[in-house]
Design a protein around this motif. Structure first.
Motif, mmCIF file in Angstrom:
data_model
loop_
_atom_site.group_PDB
_atom_site.id
_atom_site.type_symbol
_atom_site.label_atom_id
_atom_site.label_comp_id
_atom_site.label_asym_id
_atom_site.label_seq_id
_atom_site.Cartn_x
_atom_site.Cartn_y
_atom_site.Cartn_z
ATOM 1 N N LYS A 1 30.598 42.519 19.302
ATOM 2 C CA LYS A 1 31.392 42.100 20.466
ATOM 3 C C LYS A 1 32.742 41.525 20.036
ATOM 4 O O LYS A 1 33.781 41.833 20.624
ATOM 5 C CB LYS A 1 30.621 41.061 21.282
ATOM 6 C CG LYS A 1 29.329 41.581 21.885
ATOM 7 C CD LYS A 1 28.567 40.466 22.581
ATOM 8 C CE LYS A 1 27.219 40.953 23.104
ATOM 9 N NZ LYS A 1 26.438 39.854 23.705
ATOM 10 N N GLN A 2 32.717 40.668 19.007
ATOM 11 C CA GLN A 2 33.965 40.052 18.555
ATOM 12 C C GLN A 2 34.920 41.089 17.977
ATOM 13 O O GLN A 2 36.125 41.054 18.250
ATOM 14 C CB GLN A 2 33.656 38.968 17.518
ATOM 15 C CG GLN A 2 32.979 37.741 18.124
ATOM 16 C CD GLN A 2 32.585 36.728 17.058
ATOM 17 O OE1 GLN A 2 32.335 37.070 15.904
ATOM 18 N NE2 GLN A 2 32.527 35.473 17.450
ATOM 19 N N TYR A 3 34.398 42.003 17.175
ATOM 20 C CA TYR A 3 35.260 43.019 16.584
ATOM 21 C C TYR A 3 35.825 43.954 17.647
ATOM 22 O O TYR A 3 36.981 44.395 17.542
ATOM 23 C CB TYR A 3 34.486 43.822 15.537
ATOM 24 C CG TYR A 3 34.118 43.035 14.296
ATOM 25 C CD1 TYR A 3 34.816 41.879 13.949
ATOM 26 C CD2 TYR A 3 33.075 43.441 13.466
ATOM 27 C CE1 TYR A 3 34.483 41.163 12.821
ATOM 28 C CE2 TYR A 3 32.732 42.717 12.331
ATOM 29 C CZ TYR A 3 33.442 41.574 12.017
ATOM 30 O OH TYR A 3 33.121 40.862 10.894
ATOM 31 N N GLU A 4 35.037 44.249 18.649
ATOM 32 C CA GLU A 4 35.557 45.084 19.740
ATOM 33 C C GLU A 4 36.670 44.366 20.493
ATOM 34 O O GLU A 4 37.684 44.982 20.853
ATOM 35 C CB GLU A 4 34.420 45.464 20.693
ATOM 36 C CG GLU A 4 33.475 46.507 20.123
ATOM 37 C CD GLU A 4 32.316 46.813 21.056
ATOM 38 O OE1 GLU A 4 32.126 46.047 22.038
ATOM 39 O OE2 GLU A 4 31.585 47.791 20.801
ATOM 40 N N ARG A 5 36.488 43.059 20.739
ATOM 41 C CA ARG A 5 37.553 42.289 21.409
ATOM 42 C C ARG A 5 38.827 42.280 20.569
ATOM 43 O O ARG A 5 39.926 42.464 21.088
ATOM 44 C CB ARG A 5 37.094 40.846 21.660
ATOM 45 C CG ARG A 5 36.118 40.680 22.801
ATOM 46 C CD ARG A 5 36.053 39.245 23.269
ATOM 47 N NE ARG A 5 35.648 38.332 22.220
ATOM 48 C CZ ARG A 5 34.395 37.966 21.991
ATOM 49 N NH1 ARG A 5 33.420 38.448 22.742
ATOM 50 N NH2 ARG A 5 34.095 37.112 21.018
ATOM 51 N N PHE B 1 44.430 43.983 19.271
ATOM 52 C CA PHE B 1 45.458 44.525 18.379
ATOM 53 C C PHE B 1 45.902 45.921 18.820
ATOM 54 O O PHE B 1 47.052 46.302 18.564
ATOM 55 C CB PHE B 1 44.955 44.530 16.938
ATOM 56 C CG PHE B 1 45.093 43.196 16.257
ATOM 57 C CD1 PHE B 1 46.282 42.825 15.659
ATOM 58 C CD2 PHE B 1 44.041 42.293 16.240
ATOM 59 C CE1 PHE B 1 46.424 41.587 15.053
ATOM 60 C CE2 PHE B 1 44.164 41.052 15.626
ATOM 61 C CZ PHE B 1 45.362 40.692 15.039
ATOM 62 N N SER B 2 45.019 46.657 19.458
ATOM 63 C CA SER B 2 45.415 47.977 19.970
ATOM 64 C C SER B 2 46.472 47.839 21.069
ATOM 65 O O SER B 2 47.487 48.547 21.071
ATOM 66 C CB SER B 2 44.183 48.715 20.509
ATOM 67 O OG SER B 2 44.554 49.946 21.077
ATOM 68 N N ARG B 3 46.246 46.903 21.996
ATOM 69 C CA ARG B 3 47.237 46.675 23.059
ATOM 70 C C ARG B 3 48.534 46.141 22.479
ATOM 71 O O ARG B 3 49.628 46.536 22.889
ATOM 72 C CB ARG B 3 46.684 45.708 24.102
ATOM 73 C CG ARG B 3 45.496 46.259 24.879
ATOM 74 C CD ARG B 3 45.223 45.416 26.111
ATOM 75 N NE ARG B 3 44.983 44.013 25.806
ATOM 76 C CZ ARG B 3 43.800 43.522 25.500
ATOM 77 N NH1 ARG B 3 42.733 44.312 25.444
ATOM 78 N NH2 ARG B 3 43.652 42.239 25.246
#
Length: 571
Positions: A510-514, A519-521
């Motif tokens: 969950k944390q890595y996805e957040r 960073f993608s945005r």
């Protein structure tokens, strides 16, 4: 003894009109304080922060330099303005000599409510600048030494006023308030009784020492334990750096490349320092992470082995006492490994050093694009206490780079566009790729662990069902080997679930996805801002991105602090 790279910062405040006859007593007391700190924390270099006002400031600076302690001098205003305080050529010469002998000095800007004209002359505005540098000293030190007569009268910028900052907290406008209910960063005051020529003698022996702790604690012993632990954690970091310096030399090189591959080409001293400090923290974090994971694997493996042996004895080989000996030996071995690792603090070190490294990462990239903010001011706001040493480390290692200081650009030799493209690739894109890969990797680990746990459970339940059917229809007790296997497999599944929970693998996903989404945005927006050369807006984005990264790192710490490694049999 060899010293590490993380200093223990000590600040000084005190009276300008000390009595000449007390000077030897005060010097001896300062030597004793410095010697005591060096004895208690031998791996940690000491640094004295002093604004070099006449009297106590300079006396402490002279003693510190004599004792081989580094000196850093934040000045309350421009050097030219400040020197107007010093009325004799001898005083100005002493000031200049001490500045020359210092490791670094810098000028604090004027408070927003003051102008140069207002600060030129003695009065309220100038006094507020003295209070401002006092606040700076308090916030950037772990201990403040006050050569003070103990007077309760608080004049703006005076010694009593500054002592109050350290014991009760710093109010606006001397500090940027992050939140109304955020705990104050306070600390101990080493009060050295110092009479003044212009006041009545205080009661007590000149030069006597009393350590005053903030009153927010239950008692003085609780306060002492809290602040001693902060210094012990600092010294622990330095000792680990020293002990592993040679072993981790290649790992530090890799960490430097990982943070910023082209830092050396800019030939900037401050950049090299921040990169080097990140590399130290990162390499230590990776080292203790490996030890932590190895320990966790060994403990759960021993727990499973102990289960297999005991169930084997209970169901199949009760006439073999050697199995019981093996069972107890396995437990004893596991407990011995657990006790040793707990004493060494592998898990806490991994978490602390990783937290420090991530703070330094944000600090570096903020500074890289001339954002003069201290990451410590936006970090670990919900984790005051045992992690306070990390904020102190960030502040000390970022000197003089903070929002209060006036410092030159870190990379004034690089073009604006070049810097922004480097930041985009080395931080934003790199972190986006890292967290994307990591979320996939951790998710696969969770799925694999859950699959094997389900296999163990289903196999165990199938054997239990077979045993029941066998006993009901055949009329005989099931084969002991089936009972043995059916008793072991559910325990194995539980241990596997426990292992993944201790590693917080599901939380990592969950944390890595957040973080990957964050960073993608940021990458999309930053690429557009760089293309349009809107660098002021880009700085705002990087400032917000850094704060979000710091916040997420704080959550990571909480996640792991809630899952301490424990002896599996007792969980």
């Amino acid at each position: 003894m060899e010293k590490g790279s993380l200093p223990i910062p000590i600040a000084v405040t005190g009276h300008r009109d000390l009595r000449p006859e007390d000077i030897p007593l005060l010097e001896n007391r300062l030597r004793e304080i410095f010697a005591d700190l060096e004895q208690r924390y031998p791996a940690s270099p000491l640094v004295l922060l002093s604004s070099l006002a006449e009297g106590a400031d300079r006396l402490s600076a002279r003693v510190a330099l004599e004792c081989g302690i580094s000196l850093i001098c934040p000045l309350p205003m421009s050097r030219a303005l400040y020197e107007e305080d010093f009325l004799t050529p001898e005083s100005k010469k002493e000031f200049a000599d001490l500045l020359d002998r210092s490791d670094d000095w810098f000028e604090l800007p004027l408070l927003s409510t003051a102008t140069i004209e207002e600060v030129k002359n003695p009065g309220e505005k100038r006094n507020h600048q003295y209070a401002y540098v006092g606040a700076y000293l308090c916030r950037h030190s772990q201990i403040i030494i006050a050569l003070w007569d103990g007077s309760p009268i608080e004049l703006v910028g005076g010694t009593t006023y500054i002592v109050g900052f350290k014991l009760r907290g710093i109010p606006p406008p001397y500090i940027i308030q992050q939140g109304r209910f955020e705990p104050e960063e306070i600390g101990p005051v080493y009060h050295v009784l110092s009479p003044r020529m212009s006041h009545d003698l205080p009661s007590g022996e000149p030069g006597s020492l009393k350590i005053i702790y903030p009153k927010q604690y239950k008692n003085e012993d609780a306060a002492k334990r809290t602040y001693d632990r902060i210094l012990e954690n600092t010294n622990r970091f330095n000792k680990d750096e020293i002990d592993l310096r040679e072993e981790l030399s290649l790992a530090r090189d890799r960490s430097e490349e990982y943070l910023f591959a082209d830092a050396k080409k800019y030939n900037n001293e401050y950049a090299q320092l921040l990169v080097s400090r990140f590399a130290i923290s990162d390499s230590l974090a990776v080292y203790f992470q490996k030890h932590t994971l190895r320990l966790l694997t060994i403990l759960f493996s021993f727990a499973l082995l102990a289960t297999i042996v005991f169930e084997l004895y209970a169901y199949l080989m009760m006439d073999s006492p050697s199995l019981l000996l093996l069972f107890f030996g396995t437990l004893a071995g596991a407990y011995g490994i657990y006790s040793y690792s707990a004493k060494k603090g592998y898990q806490d070190k991994f978490q602390d050093y990783r937290t420090l490294a991530e703070g330094l990462r944000v600090q570096f990239y903020w500074q890289f694009v001339d954002l003069k903010y201290s990451a410590a001011n936006y970090y670990l706001g919900d984790q005051h206490g045992e992690l306070d040493w990390i904020r102190h480390a960030l502040r000390m290692w970022a000197l003089p780079f903070s929002e209060e200081s006036k410092s030159k650009a870190m990379f004034d030799t690089a073009s604006e566009t070049e810097r922004w493209k480097a930041l985009l690739n080395d931080w934003v894109v790199s972190q986006n790729n890292y967290f994307t890969r990591s979320s996939v990797r951790e998710n696969l680990k969770v799925q694999k662990a859950n699959m094997w746990a389900r296999v163990c459970l289903m196999f165990g339940f199938s054997l239990i069902a077979f045993n029941l059917i066998y006993q009901y229809f055949i009329g005989h007790t099931a084969l002991p080997v089936f009972l043995y296997i059916s008793s072991v497999t559910p325990i194995a599944a539980g241990l596997l679930y426990g292992y993944t929970e201790k590693r917080a693998l599901a939380d990592h996903v969950k944390q890595y996805e957040r973080m990957a989404n964050l960073f993608s945005r940021a990458q999309v927006h930053l690429e557009q801002l760089i293309s349009d050369e809107q660098y002021d807006e880009a700085r705002k984005l990087i400032f917000d991105l850094g704060k979000e990264a710091l916040k997420e790192n704080g959550r990571w710490v909480i996640t792991h602090r809630e899952r301490p490694i424990e002896f599996p049999i007792t969980q």
